[in-house]
Write a protein that holds these residues in place. Sequence first.
Motif, PDB file in Angstrom:
ATOM      1  N   ARG A 126     -24.848  17.894  19.161  1.00  0.00           N
ATOM      2  CA  ARG A 126     -23.791  16.909  18.976  1.00  0.00           C
ATOM      3  C   ARG A 126     -22.674  17.170  19.975  1.00  0.00           C
ATOM      4  NH1 ARG A 126     -23.765  16.148  12.363  1.00  0.00           N
ATOM      5  NH2 ARG A 126     -26.010  16.331  12.127  1.00  0.00           N
ATOM      6  N   PRO A 127     -21.924  16.130  20.359  1.00  0.00           N
ATOM      7  CA  PRO A 127     -21.937  14.770  19.825  1.00  0.00           C
ATOM      8  C   PRO A 127     -23.061  13.921  20.409  1.00  0.00           C
ATOM      9  CG  PRO A 127     -20.276  14.956  21.524  1.00  0.00           C
ATOM     10  CD  PRO A 127     -20.839  16.331  21.343  1.00  0.00           C
ATOM     11  N   GLY A 142     -18.703  12.937  16.500  1.00  0.00           N
ATOM     12  CA  GLY A 142     -17.722  12.218  17.302  1.00  0.00           C
ATOM     13  C   GLY A 142     -16.300  12.604  16.960  1.00  0.00           C
ATOM     14  N   MET A 157     -18.443   1.232  19.015  1.00  0.00           N
ATOM     15  CA  MET A 157     -18.514   2.679  19.223  1.00  0.00           C
ATOM     16  C   MET A 157     -17.121   3.279  19.389  1.00  0.00           C
ATOM     17  SD  MET A 157     -21.831   3.149  21.651  1.00  0.00           S
ATOM     18  CE  MET A 157     -23.377   2.348  21.212  1.00  0.00           C
ATOM     19  N   ALA A 188     -17.241   7.378  18.612  1.00  0.00           N
ATOM     20  CA  ALA A 188     -18.538   7.830  19.111  1.00  0.00           C
ATOM     21  C   ALA A 188     -18.379   8.567  20.440  1.00  0.00           C
ATOM     22  CB  ALA A 188     -19.476   6.641  19.273  1.00  0.00           C
ATOM     23  N   ARG A 189     -19.156   9.613  20.601  1.00  0.00           N
ATOM     24  CA  ARG A 189     -19.131  10.429  21.813  1.00  0.00           C
ATOM     25  C   ARG A 189     -20.564  10.821  22.180  1.00  0.00           C
ATOM     26  NH1 ARG A 189     -14.801   8.662  21.410  1.00  0.00           N
ATOM     27  NH2 ARG A 189     -12.754   9.683  21.511  1.00  0.00           N
ATOM     28  N   THR A 234     -19.774   1.730  28.355  1.00  0.00           N
ATOM     29  CA  THR A 234     -19.334   2.966  27.696  1.00  0.00           C
ATOM     30  C   THR A 234     -19.175   4.117  28.686  1.00  0.00           C
ATOM     31  OG1 THR A 234     -21.617   3.659  27.225  1.00  0.00           O
ATOM     32  CG2 THR A 234     -20.486   2.326  25.546  1.00  0.00           C
ATOM     33  N   ALA A 264     -22.214   7.674  14.570  1.00  0.00           N
ATOM     34  CA  ALA A 264     -21.653   8.714  15.431  1.00  0.00           C
ATOM     35  C   ALA A 264     -21.820  10.083  14.787  1.00  0.00           C
ATOM     36  CB  ALA A 264     -20.175   8.428  15.687  1.00  0.00           C
ATOM     37  N   SER A 267     -19.766   4.958  10.959  1.00  0.00           N
ATOM     38  CA  SER A 267     -20.721   3.932  11.372  1.00  0.00           C
ATOM     39  C   SER A 267     -20.044   2.578  11.505  1.00  0.00           C
ATOM     40  CB  SER A 267     -21.871   3.818  10.355  1.00  0.00           C
ATOM     41  OG  SER A 267     -22.506   5.069  10.141  1.00  0.00           O
ATOM     42  N   MET A 301     -24.498   1.346  14.495  1.00  0.00           N
ATOM     43  CA  MET A 301     -24.098   2.459  15.344  1.00  0.00           C
ATOM     44  C   MET A 301     -23.611   3.593  14.470  1.00  0.00           C
ATOM     45  SD  MET A 301     -22.510  -0.388  17.575  1.00  0.00           S
ATOM     46  CE  MET A 301     -23.013  -1.337  16.140  1.00  0.00           C
ATOM     47  N   THR A 355     -24.644   9.578  19.752  1.00  0.00           N
ATOM     48  CA  THR A 355     -24.521   8.311  19.036  1.00  0.00           C
ATOM     49  C   THR A 355     -25.894   7.664  18.930  1.00  0.00           C
ATOM     50  OG1 THR A 355     -22.322   7.987  19.991  1.00  0.00           O
ATOM     51  CG2 THR A 355     -23.363   6.071  18.957  1.00  0.00           C
ATOM     52  N   ILE A 368     -26.089   8.156  24.161  1.00  0.00           N
ATOM     53  CA  ILE A 368     -26.405   7.078  23.221  1.00  0.00           C
ATOM     54  C   ILE A 368     -27.918   6.947  23.138  1.00  0.00           C
ATOM     55  CG2 ILE A 368     -26.172   4.613  22.748  1.00  0.00           C
ATOM     56  CD1 ILE A 368     -23.592   4.750  24.525  1.00  0.00           C
TER      57      ILE A 368
END
Length: 447
Positions: free
Chosen positions: A247-248, A265, A363, A368-369, A392, A262, A289, A260, A250, A372
């Motif tokens: 992690r992070p 994140g 996102m 989100a990070r 993004t 995350a 989400s 979506m 998405t 993807i």
Amino acid sequence: MRHAAVLDIGKTNIKLVLVDMVTFREIKALSMPNVVLEDGPYRHFDAEAIWRFLLASLKEYQRFYDIEAISVTTHACCAALVDADGNLALPVLDYEDKHPEELAFYYNQLRPELAVSGSPRLEGGLNLGAQIFWQWKTFPQEWAKVVAILTWPQYWAFRLCGVMASEVTSLGSHSDLWEPLNRRFSTLVTKMGWQNLLPPIKFASSRLGAVTAEVALETGLKAETGVWCGIHDSNASLLPHVLNRERPVTVVSTGTWVIMMALGGAQVVLDQAQETLWNVDALGDPVPSARFMGGREYSGLMEGRAAGCSESELGRVVGEGIRVERGVEAGQFQWSLDPASLNDGECFAAVSLFLARECARRMDWIGARGPIIVEGPFSGNALFLDGLALFTERPVRVSSGNATGTSVGAALLIARPDRVGQTVKHAVSRVVAGLREAILARQGLRG
């Protein structure tokens, strides 16, 4: 274990998927439309048609393969009200039915706060608690017969093996019934006394029991064939990444709904206006989400046009700033020019970039990070993937092997986590090179 069957009930289609438990790949899939019936007291799903399809498909697979286990994954916002004989006390309500809104004023006084439930107030029956509250208030005679409230995956597991359970990925999907941080039923459940109707919580990976004698006789399955508790479909897609990914990251699960999620994140505050929410993963942890009906919007905007575009068609869309925007009313869209003036490729390009833009915005809302990962039908739309990477400024990858991660994710519940293999690979190459700056400038999207 070599073969497992996964019942995968989406909002649009129903599949029974045969999964190779050594390679974790789909071998075969039988499907039928998920028909919504208009008769009776409200719009409802055809549970008996699904049951007949399930039994017939299991029988067909068992003729050629030895099915050793069954898992279930379904869409959220759906519950079966079961009587003492195991039958439905009321039809299973379709969450797009508007009837629950009739009691919205009273329901809103009872539902928990967003900060506690992670569940924004949604329209129709998209809050499962609103469905159940409306059925409780509107049908007192039928409600008096209810002995159990079963979320949708667990209802089908019950029909297969006769064991009732509750499970957190379905309870925690904008239902108002669960407190993800506290890992307990919400105050709505206790105020209404529904805790007595919700069976004990089991993990999605729990083996509930073996198929009933009736199911074994009807399908030819062995009497010891196991039935697993089951999982909400978006969380089935998420499961391989929960178990295996740094992690992070998405995850974008696509289908009728585009969701979506995350993992790892930035911390964010959920916003009712944005309809951001917490999903609850298979381990019981909250996952920021966001979602929209991207698959349905794609079908409506394309209006039966052919998918795909040429470089020149994309060039016109980018060069002339041809855009689709979301309208004020739900389900309405505004085009920068009459879509009738566009050919199929130009329409496809504009719609694909619109969907990528919508995902990118959401996102941001959920913090989100990281890379993807795209699952499901949109993973085959290279322009969507390219647009998502552009808007993004993050790497975009697609799931390997299968077009959908839900069935394989549900099969992973049966396996030990140390047998779960890598499920993603690097994204496909760009469809058109050299248009990055033009797309960003003309489409007006920030990274």
